[in-house]
Design an enzyme around this catalytic site. Structure first.
Site, PDB file in Angstrom:
ATOM      1  N   VAL A 118      83.496 -25.184   5.317  1.00 62.15           N
ATOM      2  CA  VAL A 118      83.363 -26.576   5.738  1.00 62.15           C
ATOM      3  C   VAL A 118      84.262 -27.469   4.877  1.00 62.15           C
ATOM      4  O   VAL A 118      84.631 -28.578   5.283  1.00 62.15           O
ATOM      5  CB  VAL A 118      81.881 -27.024   5.676  1.00 62.15           C
ATOM      6  CG1 VAL A 118      81.388 -27.116   4.247  1.00 62.15           C
ATOM      7  CG2 VAL A 118      81.655 -28.326   6.425  1.00 62.15           C
ATOM      8  N   LYS A 119      84.672 -26.992   3.700  1.00 66.43           N
ATOM      9  CA  LYS A 119      85.548 -27.763   2.814  1.00 66.43           C
ATOM     10  C   LYS A 119      86.921 -28.001   3.438  1.00 66.43           C
ATOM     11  O   LYS A 119      87.635 -28.917   3.028  1.00 66.43           O
ATOM     12  CB  LYS A 119      85.707 -27.067   1.463  1.00 66.43           C
ATOM     13  CG  LYS A 119      84.402 -26.853   0.727  1.00 66.43           C
ATOM     14  CD  LYS A 119      83.770 -28.157   0.317  1.00 66.43           C
ATOM     15  CE  LYS A 119      82.501 -27.863  -0.483  1.00 66.43           C
ATOM     16  NZ  LYS A 119      82.136 -28.907  -1.374  1.00 66.43           N
TER      17      LYS A 119
END
Length: 164
Positions: A76-77
């Protein structure tokens, strides 16, 4: 190299009990997800929601999982790094040729290194010594310069070094 693939444009999970507003039908296996992407950043955030089997859900519940591991670097980064770079480009604080410096312990730095490789920005990642050697290697493969600070300083030491 990994940097060449990313810069050339080759191309956690959360759950919710809310039903998506529109249901898209799955494409046939092998059909792909559309035309080729212009660059790797176009793949960020286009992650599927998958319905969890009724055999695993509590009775009367429908649960969907957002599959963030479908992002280019499986995190998700990737979304965060793209948003940071795009915001800095938009407001003029990041211009072509400038170096991006990030103090990080891992996945954010990997994603920042990927976006810098794709956009052509030099990238310097500052990490404290105790953090993963494998993550450092991946950032270097993406073209980032990695500076390791002494473990005694932990997170504070890497932030101070990045400010230099």
């Amino acid at each position: 190299s990994l940097r060449d693939i990313v810069s050339g444009g080759v191309t956690g999970t959360s759950a919710t009990s809310a039903k998506p507003a529109t249901m898209m039908s799955a494409k046939a296996r092998g059909e792909g997800y559309g035309p080729p992407l212009g660059d790797i950043s176009e793949a960020v955030g286009n992650t599927p929601m998958v319905k969890i089997s009724n055999k695993l859900c509590p009775e009367g519940r429908t649960i969907y999982a957002k599959c963030e591991y479908f992002n280019p670097l499986s995190s998700v980064k990737d979304r965060l790094a793209l948003a940071i770079i795009e915001a800095a480009e938009k407001d003029g604080s990041l211009k072509p040729g400038q170096t991006v410096i990030e103090a990080t312990s891992g996945n954010t730095g990997i994603a920042v290194a990927m976006m810098c490789a794709q956009r052509g920005y030099p990238c310097v990642i500052v990490m404290a010594e105790p953090f993963s050697v494998e993550r450092r290697k991946l950032m270097r493969m993406l073209g980032a310069k990695v500076i390791v600070t002494p473990k005694a300083g932990k997170g504070t030491g890497m932030v101070e070094k990045a400010k230099e």
